[in-house]
Design a protein around this motif. Structure first.
Motif, short mmCIF file in Angstrom:
data_model
loop_
_atom_site.label_atom_id
_atom_site.label_comp_id
_atom_site.label_asym_id
_atom_site.label_seq_id
_atom_site.Cartn_x
_atom_site.Cartn_y
_atom_site.Cartn_z
N ASP A 42 -19.32 21.51 50.92
CA ASP A 42 -20.66 21.45 51.53
C ASP A 42 -20.64 20.57 52.78
O ASP A 42 -21.27 20.91 53.79
CB ASP A 42 -21.69 20.89 50.52
N ALA A 43 -19.92 19.45 52.72
CA ALA A 43 -19.83 18.56 53.88
C ALA A 43 -19.05 19.25 55.01
O ALA A 43 -19.41 19.13 56.19
CB ALA A 43 -19.15 17.25 53.48
N GLU A 46 -21.37 21.72 56.71
CA GLU A 46 -22.36 21.04 57.57
C GLU A 46 -21.70 20.59 58.88
O GLU A 46 -22.30 20.67 59.95
CB GLU A 46 -22.97 19.84 56.83
N ARG A 47 -20.44 20.17 58.78
CA ARG A 47 -19.74 19.71 59.99
C ARG A 47 -19.51 20.90 60.94
O ARG A 47 -19.78 20.83 62.13
CB ARG A 47 -18.42 19.05 59.61
N LYS A 51 -25.24 21.17 61.31
CA LYS A 51 -26.59 20.90 60.78
C LYS A 51 -26.57 20.87 59.26
O LYS A 51 -25.61 21.37 58.63
CB LYS A 51 -27.60 21.93 61.28
N PRO A 52 -27.62 20.29 58.66
CA PRO A 52 -27.67 20.21 57.19
C PRO A 52 -27.81 21.59 56.54
O PRO A 52 -28.33 22.53 57.16
CB PRO A 52 -28.93 19.37 56.91
N ILE A 53 -27.38 21.68 55.28
CA ILE A 53 -27.41 22.97 54.56
C ILE A 53 -28.80 23.61 54.54
O ILE A 53 -28.91 24.82 54.81
CB ILE A 53 -26.81 22.80 53.14
N ASP A 55 -31.06 23.59 56.69
CA ASP A 55 -31.31 24.17 58.01
C ASP A 55 -30.48 25.44 58.22
O ASP A 55 -30.94 26.39 58.87
CB ASP A 55 -30.97 23.17 59.12
N ILE A 56 -29.27 25.47 57.67
CA ILE A 56 -28.44 26.69 57.79
C ILE A 56 -29.15 27.84 57.09
O ILE A 56 -29.24 28.96 57.62
CB ILE A 56 -27.03 26.49 57.19
N PHE A 65 -24.51 31.38 55.47
CA PHE A 65 -24.03 30.20 54.72
C PHE A 65 -22.84 30.59 53.84
O PHE A 65 -21.84 29.88 53.78
CB PHE A 65 -25.15 29.60 53.87
N GLU A 69 -19.10 29.26 53.80
CA GLU A 69 -18.62 28.65 52.56
C GLU A 69 -17.26 29.25 52.16
O GLU A 69 -16.34 28.52 51.78
CB GLU A 69 -19.64 28.87 51.44
#
Ligand SMILES: Nc1ncnc2c1ncn2[C@@H]1O[C@H](COP(=O)(O)OP(=O)(O)O)[C@@H](O)[C@H]1O
Ligand SMILES: O=C(O)C1=C[C@@H](OP(=O)(O)O)[C@@H](O)[C@H](O)C1
Ligand SMILES: [Mg+2]
Length: 205
Positions: A42-43, A46-47, A51-53, A55-56, A65, A69
């Motif tokens: 997950d990190a 986001e990188r 943006k944060p999950i 927001d994706i 997403f 992933e």
């Protein structure tokens, strides 16, 4: 449950399970204990996305997403030698499940009440928005067979603090003490023997 086909290089263990199972928390504890690096896809996502999950999900949608992933999991399986935590939905991708077949995978199991209590205190998870209890139950019903399919060990986390889950996980990964005879019926060889024995009996009849 899965047999690890060919452990090879890669993570010491990959953690799977539903949101609130404690993959991120326990993964970090276990990595500290082993003195190895911890990684969470997950990190990584986001990188890459910047943006944060949540927001994706809102800006780009769930399929985008899931594509990020799958790539994050593939990269981490190929390039990370420590403890690896996946997001709860990673196992839904058949190609990801295929990759996982070559690695030690621990399913952190948790019941609805514990999971909902845990995630209620935590960062937002887009898939649980609205009615977290009902959504979690639906997700788990869909995914439990997939967690079981990819797992080489299963650790029940109900009523355990994160440190205790890390203890149980470390013990499960260590397997039976060296020199201990295999538990009856625990391995594929036992199953084969049992099948041969049964076949013999069938022929006698
Ligand atoms: N065994 C546990 N007991 C109590 N709280 C826990 C436990 N494991 C995790 N938590 C808490 O639950 C929340 C979700 O944990 P997290 O590790 O993010 O789960 P996951 O990555 O599986 O979704 C966090 O606030 C964490 O501190
Ligand atoms: O269950 C899911 O589909 C998801 C779980 C989350 O990770 P955690 O399982 O670590 O909460 C995160 O990947 C995303 O919000 C989607
Ligand atoms: Mg997590």
């Amino acid at each position: 449950m899965a047999e690890t086909a060919d452990a090879g290089p890669g993570p010491l263990v990959v953690l799977v399970g539903p949101p609130g199972a404690g993959k991120t928390t326990v993964g970090l504890l276990l990595a500290e204990r082993y003195g190895v690096a911890f990684r969470d896809t997950d990190a990584d996502i986001e990188r890459v996305a910047g943006k944060p999950i949540p927001d994706i999900f809102v800006d780009d949608g769930e399929p985008h997403f899931r594509a990020l992933e799958h790539q994050a999991v593939a990269d981490a399986l190929a390039g990370h030698g420590g403890v690896l935590a996946l997001g709860g939905g990673a196992v839904m991708d058949p190609a990801t499940r295929k990759l996982l077949a070559a690695h030690p995978v621990a399913f952190l199991d948790v019941e609805l009440a514990d999971a909902v209590r845990r995630v209620g205190l935590d960062a937002p998870r887009p898939l649980l928005v609205g009615n977290p209890r009902a959504r979690w139950r639906e997700l788990m019903a869909q995914r439990r067979p997939l967690y079981e399919e990819v797992a080489t060990v299963v650790v029940a986390t109900a009523g355990l603090a994160p440190e205790q889950v890390a203890d149980a996980l470390a013990a499960a990964l260590a397997g039976p003490p060296a020199g201990a005879p295999p538990a009856a019926g625990s391995g594929p060889a036992d199953n084969e023997e049992a099948a041969d024995e049964q076949a013999g009996k069938d022929q006698e009849r």
